[in-house]
Each structure stands twice: as C-alpha cells, then as structure tokens.
Write an enzyme that holds these catalytic residues in place. Structure first.
Site, PDB file in Angstrom:
ATOM      1  N   LYS A 140      42.489  36.335  27.927  1.00  0.00           N
ATOM      2  CA  LYS A 140      41.666  36.588  26.725  1.00  0.00           C
ATOM      3  C   LYS A 140      42.272  35.832  25.558  1.00  0.00           C
ATOM      4  O   LYS A 140      43.109  36.362  24.823  1.00  0.00           O
ATOM      5  CB  LYS A 140      41.706  38.081  26.344  1.00  0.00           C
ATOM      6  CG  LYS A 140      40.905  38.979  27.213  1.00  0.00           C
ATOM      7  CD  LYS A 140      40.822  40.360  26.536  1.00  0.00           C
ATOM      8  CE  LYS A 140      40.891  41.473  27.547  1.00  0.00           C
ATOM      9  NZ  LYS A 140      42.147  42.195  27.554  1.00  0.00           N
ATOM     10  N   MET A 151      43.501  40.775  47.016  1.00  0.00           N
ATOM     11  CA  MET A 151      42.176  40.830  46.366  1.00  0.00           C
ATOM     12  C   MET A 151      41.115  41.419  47.305  1.00  0.00           C
ATOM     13  O   MET A 151      40.009  40.903  47.402  1.00  0.00           O
ATOM     14  CB  MET A 151      41.741  39.429  45.905  1.00  0.00           C
ATOM     15  CG  MET A 151      42.676  38.846  44.869  1.00  0.00           C
ATOM     16  SD  MET A 151      42.359  37.113  44.485  1.00  0.00           S
ATOM     17  CE  MET A 151      43.194  36.280  45.812  1.00  0.00           C
ATOM     18  N   ASP A 169      49.300  35.847  32.533  1.00  0.00           N
ATOM     19  CA  ASP A 169      48.099  36.394  33.161  1.00  0.00           C
ATOM     20  C   ASP A 169      48.101  37.919  33.106  1.00  0.00           C
ATOM     21  O   ASP A 169      49.136  38.543  32.903  1.00  0.00           O
ATOM     22  CB  ASP A 169      48.058  35.978  34.638  1.00  0.00           C
ATOM     23  CG  ASP A 169      47.563  34.558  34.795  1.00  0.00           C
ATOM     24  OD1 ASP A 169      46.948  34.035  33.848  1.00  0.00           O
ATOM     25  OD2 ASP A 169      47.811  33.972  35.862  1.00  0.00           O
TER      26      ASP A 169
END
Ligand code: SAH
Length: 262
Positions: free
Chosen positions: A67, A182, A45
């Site tokens: 990606k 987050m 990740d």
C-alpha cells in the site's frame, strides 16, 4: 554493526533482496539483521512480521509495498521501478520479503528488473515458511523411513486459481510430502485433485497457520477431511497445507508453545 563475523558493507545505491523468515525475528540471518541496521529505506511486504520491522535503524524510511502512498496494491512492475528509483537516488535499499525472497515471493522478477537496470544487488536467503513453519509445527520436512523427497507447491497461479499447468497425477503419486503455499482458498479443490490422482483420502494432512508467531495454529486432519476441518476450526492466513506421513510425527514432536499458550 558489531558482529563477530565479516559481513559485506551495504553500499549506497545497492538493493538487498532479503528474506525475513516466516515470523519469529530470531530466525533472521546475520546478513538480514546487518541490512536492517544499515538500510536507508525498507520496502516490505504484508507478510513481514512487525517484530522484524522494529529492528530497522530508527532513521530508516519504511515503505509498505502493498500500500504505497495510500493507494492499494501497486503492480509488480511498479515495485521494481520504485526499487530502481530509490537505488539511483543513492539510498541503501532493503527489499524485505516474508520467508525466502526466491520462494513464491516474486523476488526473481524484482532481481531480473534490477539486473536489467544494472542496479547492483545482493540476495539474502531467508527461512521459507515450508521449512521454518513446519519445524515450528513439529513436522519434520523429511524423516528417515517416511519420505525421500518433498515438494513446495503453489496453491494458486497468477490468476488466483488452482494451477492447471502442472502434472497433478505425477505430483500426487510421486512425491510423498507436499507443502502447498497459498492454499487456504482452494483446499477442497486441491484435496480432491490429489485423491483423484490416487492419493489415499486417509493420508495425514495438516494446516499450519500463522507459523512462527504467537498466533500459530496447527489443524491436523486427513486429506478427505482437511478442508472441512480448516473451515470449522477457523484457519487464518497465511497458512500452508501439508500432506504426508511426516504429519503423524507431530504427535511426539509438537514443541512450540506460542506465548500465552499453556
Ligand atoms: N516467500 C515466502 C512465501 C510467499 S507466498 C516464503 O518463502 O515463505 C505466501 C504464502 O506463504 C502464504 O500464502 C502461506 O502459504 C505461506 N506462508 C508465509 N508465511 C507463513 C507463516 N508464517 N505461516 C504459514 N504460512 C506462511
């Protein structure tokens, strides 16, 4: 790998779901290092530090789960399907996640998919940012006299919004130390919900940004001012918001000197 402990073999066709810790490669477990040295393919990740990836066996394939094949952000089921396919091809598959795989990392979803597909797997815990990052910021997660409990809280839900589903009043008043993951995009909102829930605006709060890396930065403030401080001082992701009296101890415990810092 030649380590003076007995470690389980990484067998072809297995997936190891491994926590890479919050940054500093020195915080990897022996099992994580063993997996890096043995894996045929490493699916990682964005949060995984380059210095950790550099420990992979030179012949190992690397796939950025963020990606793949140049396409942006595959959905979670795509990643699980990919892990299953690689394992069925007979690869030793290392699924490497930042921090701990079972703390806000969607590792549970991947493990459930592997279990359902009957792919053999192992989980290797890592040091989560809320533990390792706080330690490197000089903030003890607990300190006698300061707190008898703490909570790890997500700053946003699956839709990217501040979660509505949990009991803000309960969390805000009952838990003396809160570590929000987050949280950077919603600092204002989080702080005002906690104050509404009865938390003192003067309570110490800190932003711990890019912890355990040479770019670590800690911004100390209080609950009322922390969003503005983060904006003014340019807090960068990944970052956590820490709220609680333990933040004050940093004045005496700030030990980590990122390389290049005075
Ligand atoms: N599984 C990870 C968390 C993934 S969620 C773990 O256990 O640590 C991603 C969030 O983790 C980021 O938004 C940030 O809040 C936190 N985080 C991860 N690495 C960090 C770091 N090095 N410094 C500060 N926060 C970090």
């Amino acid at each position: 790998m030649d380590l003076p402990v007995d470690l389980p073999p990484f067998r072809p066709g297995e997936v190891w779901l491994v926590g890479a810790g919050p940054g500093d490669p020195g915080l990897l477990s022996l099992l994580a290092l063993h997996a890096l040295r043995a894996a045929d393919v490493v699916v990682y990740d964005a949060l995984v530090d380059e210095r950790v990836l550099a420990l992979a066996r030179p012949g190992a394939a690397r796939e950025n789960a963020g990606k793949r094949g140049g396409r942006p952000s595959p959905q979670q089921p795509d990643i699980s399907r990919r892990l299953i396919a690689l394992a069925r091809e007979g690869s030793r598959v290392l699924r490497l996640k930042g921090g701990d795989p079972f703390v806000f990392g969607r590792g549970a979803e991947e493990a459930l998919a592997l279990a359902e597909a009957r792919v053999p797997f192992r989980v290797v815990p890592g040091i989560t940012a809320g533990i390792g990052g706080l330690a490197y910021a000089g903030i003890p997660a607990t300190a006698r006299g300061a707190n008898a409990a703490l909570a790890f809280v997500t700053g946003h839900d699956a839709a990217g919004e501040v979660p509505d589903s949990f009991d803000w009043a309960g969390i805000g008043t009952a838990i003396p130390v809160l570590v929000f993951y987050m949280a950077l995009q919603h600092l204002e909102n989080i702080a005002s919900r906690l104050i509404q829930a009865g938390r003192s605006p003067a309570e110490p709060a800190a932003i711990v940004s890019r912890a355990c890396t040479p770019a670590q930065k800690v911004i100390e403030s209080d609950l009322a001012q922390v969003a503005r401080a983060a904006r003014e001082q340019g807090a960068e992701p990944p970052a956590m918001l820490v709220v609680g009296e333990v933040v004050r101890l940093r004045g005496r415990l700030d030990w980590f000197r990122p390389r290049g810092a005075p």
